[in-house]
Design a protein around this motif. Structure first.
Motif, short mmCIF file in Angstrom:
data_model
loop_
_atom_site.label_atom_id
_atom_site.label_comp_id
_atom_site.label_asym_id
_atom_site.label_seq_id
_atom_site.Cartn_x
_atom_site.Cartn_y
_atom_site.Cartn_z
N UNK A 101 0.81 -1.23 0.00
CA UNK A 101 0.00 0.00 0.00
C UNK A 101 0.84 1.28 0.00
N UNK A 102 1.90 1.40 0.84
CA UNK A 102 2.64 2.68 0.85
C UNK A 102 3.24 3.05 -0.51
N UNK A 103 3.89 2.07 -1.14
CA UNK A 103 4.49 2.36 -2.44
C UNK A 103 3.43 2.67 -3.49
N UNK B 30 0.48 3.88 -2.95
CA UNK B 30 -0.16 5.18 -2.70
C UNK B 30 0.66 6.30 -3.33
N UNK B 31 1.98 6.17 -3.28
CA UNK B 31 2.82 7.21 -3.90
C UNK B 31 2.64 7.21 -5.43
N UNK C 41 -0.59 8.86 -6.00
CA UNK C 41 -0.49 10.28 -5.65
C UNK C 41 0.13 11.09 -6.79
N UNK C 42 1.01 10.46 -7.53
CA UNK C 42 1.66 11.16 -8.65
C UNK C 42 0.66 11.52 -9.75
N UNK D 294 1.33 -2.49 -9.47
CA UNK D 294 1.61 -1.12 -9.91
C UNK D 294 0.91 -0.82 -11.23
N UNK E 157 13.00 13.21 -3.97
CA UNK E 157 11.88 12.62 -4.70
C UNK E 157 10.56 13.29 -4.34
N UNK E 158 10.45 13.63 -3.06
CA UNK E 158 9.20 14.24 -2.63
C UNK E 158 9.00 15.61 -3.28
N UNK F 192 10.30 16.62 -6.10
CA UNK F 192 10.02 16.42 -7.52
C UNK F 192 8.56 15.98 -7.71
N UNK F 193 8.15 15.11 -6.81
CA UNK F 193 6.76 14.64 -6.87
C UNK F 193 5.77 15.79 -6.72
N UNK G 269 5.71 17.73 -9.93
CA UNK G 269 4.97 17.00 -10.97
C UNK G 269 3.46 17.16 -10.75
N UNK H 107 8.38 8.27 -15.54
CA UNK H 107 8.42 7.45 -14.32
C UNK H 107 8.09 5.99 -14.61
N UNK I 101 12.31 8.20 -7.55
CA UNK I 101 10.88 8.31 -7.27
C UNK I 101 10.36 7.10 -6.50
N UNK J 295 11.59 5.58 -3.95
CA UNK J 295 11.75 5.58 -2.50
C UNK J 295 10.63 6.34 -1.79
N UNK J 296 9.88 7.12 -2.58
CA UNK J 296 8.79 7.89 -1.99
C UNK J 296 7.64 6.96 -1.61
N UNK J 297 7.35 6.88 -0.33
CA UNK J 297 6.26 6.01 0.14
C UNK J 297 5.36 6.80 1.09
N UNK J 298 4.09 6.59 0.93
CA UNK J 298 3.11 7.27 1.78
C UNK J 298 2.26 6.24 2.50
N UNK K 148 -1.15 4.96 3.73
CA UNK K 148 -2.59 5.25 3.55
C UNK K 148 -3.33 5.21 4.88
#
Lengths: 186, 452
Positions: A26-28, A30-31, A34-35, A72, A115-116, A118-119, A122, A138, B1, B3-6, B8
């Protein structure tokens, strides 16, 4: 982590395994979501929809590639469908077919940023640029594939990507200049 | 990009979970629709097949009769051994027609080649009449003969005629055995002939006899037998209603990472209790040792659970990711015995097989489609540690599988009593998704049936 056992348990409908799979990816994911969106709430909506799709179609995963890559791909497709469907993004997702301008491929400024950051930049792009930039830079799709995914011409994809890229470079330079000016001012 | 993890928020997973269950339930519902449809189709098909078989038996005879008729009109046939043998017999004198050989010979030969049936003294029955093979009125058709006053102008067949000697007594003779003329004589179409040379095939008169024989030939096995049965035994939840501790523990650790509750309570184990079923239905024997049966059954299950005191005040219960208010609940202190009562209407369909020819022991397996009529089954709230009743938590439609081993007493195709053990497992869970509570009903006991 042995994904095969986890996937088999999920296919058996074991809630604990499904939760583990979700927690792991989920964390990866979600990013990724989010992009493509403008807010975290929208990203979570996409994530939720994507995971539902992933769980219901998990039997189609043949253990041939990375499970993360498979999920993904689902997320990206779900995100694009979400943008197309959602009225907030629809107006900005119009891709005119005219050639915008000639792309200068030789201008490659060295960009050093988190990365954040840049994100965030974007995400500030108009949704059309944002989607194409994400898909090309990406996710690694080529312009022909992007054209097929979004239902636009290959040339349009190239032009939009070039504009997005130019905008990003401009913003990064402005940001760098701003930081430098701030340092000099001190 | 990458490595960016959020992270939920928690509701995302809860919504994902709810949606997965909903979609699976939709699939399950379709599955439930599909199976009964398939079942009804199969039963209808079997009924049609059995009806066709019955019709074919009688139609087949009529076809044989027609073929024989057509065949018999062909006067150019060569004589067979039997017809030749008959032909060689001395021709009796024609009395009724005054010895007119033309009239006497004007008959229809509808003789079967292999027949050795003789009709004796037919002239006494139909004096001065010619029997012709023509289907006239309905009434006449039933007898198979048309008796006309006028002689026919058809040519006689010498080769295939069966000439019969007069017998002092009226009646049929089959291979020189005297038979009453009202008695059915043979299933094989043959020839009736009188002494004047009037001949007719019993093909046309065979309808009555063939009907009689058809009835004898149809196996009683092809009938649907009525069955009534009673089952008595025990019922229990397969995993123990609230006792899947492993799953609870596993989920507890999952929740601790970001969930709303870090501790999950465990319920008391369920205990087996009395169960019975009564049913009425139909059974069909396909072969000597295979049968199919279907019935409508009322099944009553009870399972015991140890609960605490009954509290009657408003509180919040959690179920399947949702919370809702309840006004009464039981605490989880294992002081009192609460009986979960479940009443179901079931449609069991089973296939029986008797493995040994001489041993009347039948093994059967089957599926049962059940619909919940009434239940007071409690749900355990693993977060609040109490039991409560909410009818919406219960699943309404069930699919069960069962197996029996029955010993048969009584003659086949007559009243028969079977008795033996039965086990039944409801493959469908009793309640919608709930972390601990995923029980399946299990029944084992004795089944006694009467078929007639």
């Amino acid at each position: 982590m042995d994904y095969s056992i986890l996937v088999k348990d999920c296919l058996k409908g074991k809630p604990a395994a499904q939760k583990r799979l979700y927690d792991h990816f989920a964390p990866a994911m979600l990013s990724v979501c989010y992009r493509y969106t403008k807010s975290l709430a929208d990203a979570e909506d996409v994530l939720q929809e994507g995971f539902v799709k992933a769980f219901l179609n998990l039997s189609q995963y043949k253990f041939q590639g990375e499970l993360g890559g498979w999920i993904r791909r689902i997320m990206v497709t779900t995100a694009i469908n979400y943008l197309k469907r959602n009225s907030r993004y629809q107006t900005d997702l119009v891709f005119p077919d005219e050639q915008l301008h000639v792309v200068n491929h030789e201008a490659h400024p060295e960009i050093k940023m988190e990365a954040k950051e840049l994100g965030d930049l974007i995400r500030q792009l108009p949704p059309g640029y944002q989607t194409i930039f994400n898909l090309y830079a990406v996710e690694g799709f080529n312009h022909v594939e992007i054209g097929k995914i979004l239902g636009i011409k290959e040339g349009t994809s190239r032009s939009q990507y070039a504009r997005a890229r130019a905008l990003l470079i401009q913003w990064i330079e402005q940001k760098d200049n701003g930081i430098k000016n701030a340092v000099y001012a001190k | 990009m990458e490595e960016l993890q959020l992270i939920p928020s928690q509701p995302v997973w809860e919504k994902v979970e709810v949606q997965i269950r909903k979609k699976k339930e939709k699939r399950r519902f379709l599955y439930f629709l599909f199976l009964p449809t398939l079942l009804c189709g199969a039963i209808l098909y079997l009924i049609l097949i059995s009806n066709n078989r019955t019709n074919n038996t009688s139609e087949g005879r009529m076809t044989i009769g027609k073929l024989k008729t057509a065949k018999s009109i062909n006067h150019n046939q060569q004589p067979t051994e039997s017809t030749t043998r008959v032909e060689n017999r001395p021709k009796p004198e024609n009395k009724s027609t005054g010895g007119d050989p033309v009239t006497a010979d004007k008959s229809i030969n509808v003789c079967s080649k292999k027949t050795n049936l003789q009709f004796v003294n037919a002239q006494n029955i139909f004096p001065n009449k010619i029997i012709k093979p023509r289907l006239a009125s309905k009434k006449q058709r039933s007898s198979g003969f048309v008796v006309s006053e006028e002689p026919e102008t058809l040519k006689p067949s010498k080769n295939e005629s069966l000439v019969v000697n007069e017998s002092p007594s009226s009646g049929f003779k089959i291979n020189d055995k005297q038979v009453s003329k009202h008695q059915p004589v043979d299933r094989t179409p043959g020839t009736y002939a009188d002494s004047s040379g009037i001949k007719a095939s019993n093909t046309f008169g065979a309808n009555k006899t063939s009907d009689i024989f058809s009835k004898k030939k149809i196996q009683p096995d092809s009938k649907w037998h009525k069955i009534a049965s009673v089952q008595v035994g025990w019922s229990q939840y397969k995993t123990g209603l609230f006792a899947n501790a492993y799953m609870g523990q596993a989920y507890s650790s999952g929740l601790s990472s970001g969930g709303s509750s870090n501790y999950l309570y465990y319920s008391s184990p369920a205990k087996k209790d009395f169960s019975f079923a009564i049913s009425a239905g139909l059974r069909k024997d396909f072969k000597s040792r295979i049968n199919l049966s279907m019935s409508l059954q009322f099944h009553y299950y009870t399972v015991g659970t140890l609960v605490g005191q009954l509290k009657e005040h408003d509180t919040i219960a959690y179920y399947n990711g949702a919370s809702f208010p309840i006004s009464r609940y039981y605490t989880n202190s294992q002081q009192n015995r609460y009986i979960d009562r479940v009443g179901m209407i079931e449609i069991p369909l089973s296939l029986g097989y008797q493995p040994f020819k001489n041993l009347p022991l039948e093994f059967s397996i089957g599926a049962s489609f059940g619909h919940l009529i009434k239940s007071n089954m409690l749900t355990f709230d693993y977060q609040s540690n109490f039991y409560y009743y909410n009818k919406d938590n219960n699943i309404k439609n069930f699919l069960g599988v069962f197996s029996t081993l029955q010993y048969k007493v009584g003659k086949k195709n007559k009243k028969q009593i079977t008795a033996g053990p039965i086990v039944q497992f409801n493959a469908t869970e009793m309640q919608h998704y709930n972390l601990y509570t995923m029980p399946h009903l299990f029944f084992w006991g004795l089944k006694t049936s009467l078929s007639f």
